[in-house]
Design a protein around this motif. Structure first.
Motif, PDB file in Angstrom:
ATOM      1  N   THR A  79       0.579  -0.832  -0.031  1.00 53.75           N
ATOM      2  CA  THR A  79       0.267  -0.067  -0.096  1.00 53.75           C
ATOM      3  C   THR A  79       1.082   1.749   0.150  1.00 53.75           C
ATOM      4  O   THR A  79       0.747   2.324  -0.768  1.00 53.75           O
ATOM      5  CB  THR A  79      -0.834  -0.203   0.964  1.00 53.75           C
ATOM      6  N   HIS A 117       2.855   3.155  -6.572  1.00 52.75           N
ATOM      7  CA  HIS A 117       2.350   2.402  -8.086  1.00 52.75           C
ATOM      8  C   HIS A 117       1.500   2.670  -9.419  1.00 52.75           C
ATOM      9  O   HIS A 117       1.874   4.213  -9.558  1.00 52.75           O
ATOM     10  CB  HIS A 117       0.782   1.465  -7.694  1.00 52.75           C
ATOM     11  N   PRO A 118       2.050   2.059 -10.494  1.00 52.77           N
ATOM     12  CA  PRO A 118       2.025   2.269 -12.240  1.00 52.77           C
ATOM     13  C   PRO A 118       1.500   2.983 -12.214  1.00 52.77           C
ATOM     14  O   PRO A 118       0.032   2.626 -11.879  1.00 52.77           O
ATOM     15  CB  PRO A 118       3.148   1.022 -12.633  1.00 52.77           C
ATOM     16  N   GLU A 154      -1.945   0.709 -14.106  1.00 53.57           N
ATOM     17  CA  GLU A 154      -2.198  -0.104 -12.917  1.00 53.57           C
ATOM     18  C   GLU A 154      -3.141   0.395 -12.089  1.00 53.57           C
ATOM     19  O   GLU A 154      -4.178   0.230 -11.737  1.00 53.57           O
ATOM     20  CB  GLU A 154      -0.952  -1.653 -12.179  1.00 53.57           C
ATOM     21  N   GLN A 155      -2.485   1.495 -11.580  1.00 47.72           N
ATOM     22  CA  GLN A 155      -3.504   2.377 -11.048  1.00 47.72           C
ATOM     23  C   GLN A 155      -4.964   2.880 -11.204  1.00 47.72           C
ATOM     24  O   GLN A 155      -6.029   2.338 -10.898  1.00 47.72           O
ATOM     25  CB  GLN A 155      -3.062   4.104 -10.740  1.00 47.72           C
ATOM     26  N   MET A 215      -6.682  -0.687 -11.180  1.00 47.51           N
ATOM     27  CA  MET A 215      -7.342  -1.061 -10.361  1.00 47.51           C
ATOM     28  C   MET A 215      -8.903  -0.032 -10.101  1.00 47.51           C
ATOM     29  O   MET A 215      -8.942  -0.546  -9.149  1.00 47.51           O
ATOM     30  CB  MET A 215      -6.409  -1.114  -8.981  1.00 47.51           C
ATOM     31  N   ARG A 216      -8.144   0.938 -10.229  1.00 46.83           N
ATOM     32  CA  ARG A 216      -9.868   1.839  -9.960  1.00 46.83           C
ATOM     33  C   ARG A 216     -10.789   1.423 -10.625  1.00 46.83           C
ATOM     34  O   ARG A 216     -11.657   1.608 -10.271  1.00 46.83           O
ATOM     35  CB  ARG A 216      -9.201   3.515 -10.218  1.00 46.83           C
ATOM     36  N   ALA A 237     -11.337  -0.841 -12.244  1.00 41.98           N
ATOM     37  CA  ALA A 237     -12.175  -2.386 -11.908  1.00 41.98           C
ATOM     38  C   ALA A 237     -12.873  -2.473 -10.603  1.00 41.98           C
ATOM     39  O   ALA A 237     -14.436  -3.050 -10.624  1.00 41.98           O
ATOM     40  CB  ALA A 237     -11.109  -3.881 -11.522  1.00 41.98           C
ATOM     41  N   ALA A 238     -12.985  -1.588  -9.606  1.00 41.58           N
ATOM     42  CA  ALA A 238     -12.788  -1.442  -8.586  1.00 41.58           C
ATOM     43  C   ALA A 238     -14.357  -0.244  -8.840  1.00 41.58           C
ATOM     44  O   ALA A 238     -15.395  -1.049  -7.703  1.00 41.58           O
ATOM     45  CB  ALA A 238     -12.476  -0.043  -7.212  1.00 41.58           C
ATOM     46  N   LEU A 262     -16.758  -3.386  -9.880  1.00 37.89           N
ATOM     47  CA  LEU A 262     -17.336  -3.804  -8.855  1.00 37.89           C
ATOM     48  C   LEU A 262     -18.441  -3.484  -8.013  1.00 37.89           C
ATOM     49  O   LEU A 262     -19.004  -3.753  -7.298  1.00 37.89           O
ATOM     50  CB  LEU A 262     -16.073  -4.288  -7.932  1.00 37.89           C
ATOM     51  N   THR A 263     -18.672  -2.224  -8.196  1.00 39.19           N
ATOM     52  CA  THR A 263     -19.852  -1.381  -7.061  1.00 39.19           C
ATOM     53  C   THR A 263     -20.412  -1.348  -7.265  1.00 39.19           C
ATOM     54  O   THR A 263     -21.530  -1.357  -6.758  1.00 39.19           O
ATOM     55  CB  THR A 263     -18.690   0.013  -5.995  1.00 39.19           C
ATOM     56  N   THR A 264     -21.642  -1.764  -8.421  1.00 34.38           N
ATOM     57  CA  THR A 264     -22.764  -1.510  -8.703  1.00 34.38           C
ATOM     58  C   THR A 264     -23.095  -2.860  -9.655  1.00 34.38           C
ATOM     59  O   THR A 264     -22.396  -3.383  -9.829  1.00 34.38           O
ATOM     60  CB  THR A 264     -23.055  -0.975  -9.395  1.00 34.38           C
ATOM     61  N   PRO A 265     -23.446  -3.663  -8.979  1.00 35.10           N
ATOM     62  CA  PRO A 265     -23.889  -4.964  -9.984  1.00 35.10           C
ATOM     63  C   PRO A 265     -24.083  -5.027 -11.362  1.00 35.10           C
ATOM     64  O   PRO A 265     -24.135  -5.710 -12.449  1.00 35.10           O
ATOM     65  CB  PRO A 265     -24.876  -6.391  -9.396  1.00 35.10           C
ATOM     66  N   PHE A 302     -20.710  -4.725 -13.624  1.00 31.68           N
ATOM     67  CA  PHE A 302     -20.296  -5.361 -13.239  1.00 31.68           C
ATOM     68  C   PHE A 302     -21.340  -6.571 -14.209  1.00 31.68           C
ATOM     69  O   PHE A 302     -20.352  -7.579 -14.877  1.00 31.68           O
ATOM     70  CB  PHE A 302     -20.744  -6.386 -11.890  1.00 31.68           C
ATOM     71  N   ARG A 327     -19.139  -8.345 -17.690  1.00 30.51           N
ATOM     72  CA  ARG A 327     -18.984  -9.412 -17.585  1.00 30.51           C
ATOM     73  C   ARG A 327     -19.263 -10.406 -18.576  1.00 30.51           C
ATOM     74  O   ARG A 327     -19.059 -11.178 -19.223  1.00 30.51           O
ATOM     75  CB  ARG A 327     -20.153 -10.544 -16.545  1.00 30.51           C
TER      76      ARG A 327
END
Ligand code: SF4
Lengths: 462, 229
Positions: free
Chosen positions: A389, A393-394, A397-398, A401-402, A404-405, A408-411, A414, A418
């Motif tokens: 942590t 972070h490159p 990648e940042q 990852m952001r 993706a988060a 993923l926070t709402t179905p 997602f 998918r």
């Protein structure tokens, strides 16, 4: 702590090491042997878990009141006729040692294997000051003769096999004959003959210490070859360079530590030589004793609530021997004197941020084998994740990852994402960072009904 | 018993069969399964890669999705470990989540789930199942009770397969070197199937086996337990 010049970050360094099949074979054989030995002697102790817990508690107590114990240590060492020096960093420690060697009028020192002096690159500093340092630990000598780097905490030449060592001795060791074989006994006697000359002529010795006892001012070195004992007793001046985290409160604590260390380190019930010394004694042993207490980043690590656990380390190297990453890449890939799992959490803390140090907390699958093996219960995976942590972070990648988060926070988001999966996995080679996956491995191509479709159909709902 | 299913994002995206298998096994044993449709991901990949802050909303969402359930079961040891080990620190509490095999053995007290699978199987204990959840012999006890199944020991079974989440991409070369050793050990057993309780690890090992056209299949333990006589 200095950076190994020219070392690339871990993933690249590892790639080179992985290509060296001889290295991988040497490492696999060596770590498998020592793992089996360790497992056997640990299994003998029904109280192993209690011993580990005691070891952890002793080191935690020492670290919690480190200032008190260090001052007590200083007082006791001084009372016993020794001199204590405090070194903030590598440069200061090297300056102190060079000054002491010069004051003794010597142009060379013998050394017992010491991680602290490797960390500060004392040999290089001595050489620059015109002072020769001779390593007397066999494996360390192999590394020194080979103009090489150590690749393991305990077995610095683990990356070399016997045939390679024989060739090295023939080439570099004065007095080693052309007829030297790769028989371990022959190799050891060649080294012994070579080292004997050094022991008998050296006037100054440099050591590290496994433990420093605050209560008595004693220092402890644990070793298997007897070279340490020679260094500690023969020369006129003894200089011990010791990290401040090596202090333990009382001599009784050794009862625990000396059971944990040899079992974890060499897989033996007890090591052949345990030397304990205090100050100076007229007519016996060195006439002068100097203790250099080294900080070099340790107080910074101590300030970090999770990272400080790394300072409990007793350098047994059990975590290296069980680490599947270390077993494949060897120690050099870590770009530091502290390789393997402990190196991955200690190096970034002692050294501060740089591309190599930042890559180290990721040099682990978080499999947890190191935590299980550690005699002082350092939760290395937890420390790794914590240090992740903190590193830079490159940028790509940042953003990945952001994103993706966010997805993923709402179905709903997602579900939309998918839908792309079957499409993406249909390509045999994926783009971007995923190419690293599909270069060598296939991805599953999910067919047919998704779980949610199946579930809805069964529930009879739309 | 009313049991919530936590499918996990990876299974949802790539391995729907594992979720279906969990439902079949639990229903066959007479339990009711509920699937909270809003669920997505536990945040493990974020947490383990050093994106702790991004993980907090996912953890909160997880608590909401599974609120009111006394038992949540998942076919992923590593996601269960994530929730159990790290949620207390991240969001102050950890919901009652269980990995499938520990739920079957510890909570339901069952080792024979009435499955039949007449094949040679070897079992890879994934690191998070082995060391974080301490599953021990629960998965193998369940597999041994399957009719017709022949369980073959995997050499160096406890060694990590090299997946490690983002490690598989960040340190792809080392990851593949480790996976290669694991896949070779699998082939050495002569088993038709290698089973585990984490599809992530199976995706890695299976990806190699598939690229080598070895013919050895990977299967989630749940799928084997779900196969009916
Ligand atoms: S971290 Fe633990 S196992 Fe590793 S060298 Fe230090 S004491 Fe030994």
């Amino acid at each position: 702590m200095s950076v190994w010049l020219g070392m690339p970050p871990f993933p690249e360094a590892a790639r080179e090491a992985l290509a060296d099949t001889q290295l991988r074979a040497n490492l696999r054989a060596a770590t498998a042997t020592i793992r089996a030995k360790r497992a056997a002697v640990v299994a003998e102790r029904s109280d192993w878990e209690q011993l580990r817990e005691a070891g952890r508690a002793i080191k935690d107590r020492a670290l919690r009141d480190l200032d008190t114990y260090l001052l007590q240590l200083e007082e006791r060492v001084t009372a016993a006729g020794g001199t204590v020096h405090w070194a903030r960093d590598a440069a200061e420690a090297n300056r102190i040692v060079i000054g002491l060697v010069r004051a003794a009028g010597a142009d060379g020192v013998v050394k017992v294997k010491s991680m602290a002096t490797q960390e500060i690159e004392l040999n290089e500093a001595l050489a620059a000051a015109g002072i020769t340092a001779v390593e007397t630990d066999l494996a360390e000598l192999i590394v020194q003769l080979g103009h090489d780097r150590p690749s393991h905490i305990l077995v610095p030449a683990i990356h070399r096999n016997r045939a390679q060592i024989r060739d090295l001795f023939r080439r570099e060791m004065p007095g080693a004959g052309e007829d030297l074989t790769d028989d371990p006994v022959a190799l050891a006697s060649a080294a012994r003959a070579h080292l004997r000359r050094e022991f008998l002529t050296a006037r100054v010795a440099v050591s590290g210490a496994n433990f420093a006892v605050a209560e008595t001012g004693s220092l402890v070195v644990v070793e298997s070859e007897g070279n340490g004992r020679m260094c500690l007793t023969l020369p006129e001046v003894l200089i011990s360079v010791v990290g401040i985290e090596k202090v333990i409160p009382t001599e009784a604590d050794l009862e625990v530590m000396l059971q944990l260390l040899p079992r974890s380190a060499t897989g033996e019930r007890m090591n052949p030589y345990t030397s304990i010394w205090r100050g100076t004694t007229p007519g016996d042993g060195p006439r002068e004793f100097h203790l250099v207490l080294l900080d070099n980043g340790r107080t910074t690590a101590l300030a970090d609530e999770i990272g400080r656990d790394a300072l409990r380390c007793i350098r047994c190297s059990a975590c290296l021997n069980v680490c599947p990453v270390y077993e494949r890449t060897g120690g050099h890939a870590y770009g530091s004197v502290y390789p393997g799992p402990i190196g991955a959490i200690l190096t970034p803390q002692l050294r501060g941020p740089d591309p190599v140090a930042d890559s180290l907390p990721y040099a682990s699958t978080l499999c947890g084998a190191c935590f299980d093996a550690c005699p002082v219960k350092i939760d290395i995976p937890r420390a790794l994740v914590h240090l992740r942590t903190k590193v830079a972070h490159p940028a790509t990648e940042q953003s990945t990852m952001r994103a993706a988060a966010w997805t993923l926070t709402t179905p709903r988001r997602f579900a939309l994402a998918r839908r792309l999966v079957p499409l993406a996995t249909r390509f045999a080679r994926l783009p971007g960072p995923w190419r690293k996956w599909t270069h060598t491995r296939d991805l599953p191509a999910p067919e047919g009904e998704s779980f949610r479709e199946w579930w809805r159909r069964r529930e009879g709902s739309p | 018993m009313r049991v919530g299913l936590f499918l996990t994002c990876l299974n949802d995206a790539l391995f729907p069969a594992a979720g279906k298998a969990v439902v079949r096994v639990l229903e066959r044993l007479g339990h009711e399964v509920v699937f909270p449709a809003g669920q997505t991901c536990c945040g493990q990949a974020h947490f383990n890669t050093g994106y702790r802050r991004e993980c907090v909303p996912l953890a909160r969402k997880f608590l909401g999705d599974f609120a009111g359930l006394d038992h949540v079961v998942s076919p992923s040891a590593s996601c269960v470990a994530m929730v159990r080990e790290n949620y207390p620190e991240l969001v102050g509490q950890s919901p009652p989540v269980f990995e499938l095999t520990e739920f079957l053995v510890d909570v339901l007290g069952v080792t024979d789930v009435g499955a039949a699978f007449p094949h040679r199987v070897t079992y890879h204990p994934t690191c998070h199942g082995l060391r974080l959840l301490d599953l021990g012999d629960r998965p193998t006890a369940l597999l041994r009770a399957v009719r017709g199944l022949r369980l073959i020991d995997l050499p160096d079974a406890t060694h990590c397969c090299g997946f490690g989440g983002t490690f598989a991409v960040k340190n792809a070369d080392t990851s593949v070197a480790m996976g290669t050793d694991k896949a070779r050990n699998v082939l050495a057993t002569g088993a038709e199937v290698v089973a585990a309780v984490d599809n992530s690890c199976l995706m890695h090992v299976g990806g190699l086996l598939s690229r080598w056209r070895s013919g050895t299949r990977v299967m989630h333990v749940a799928e084997i337990l779900a196969s009916a006589p």
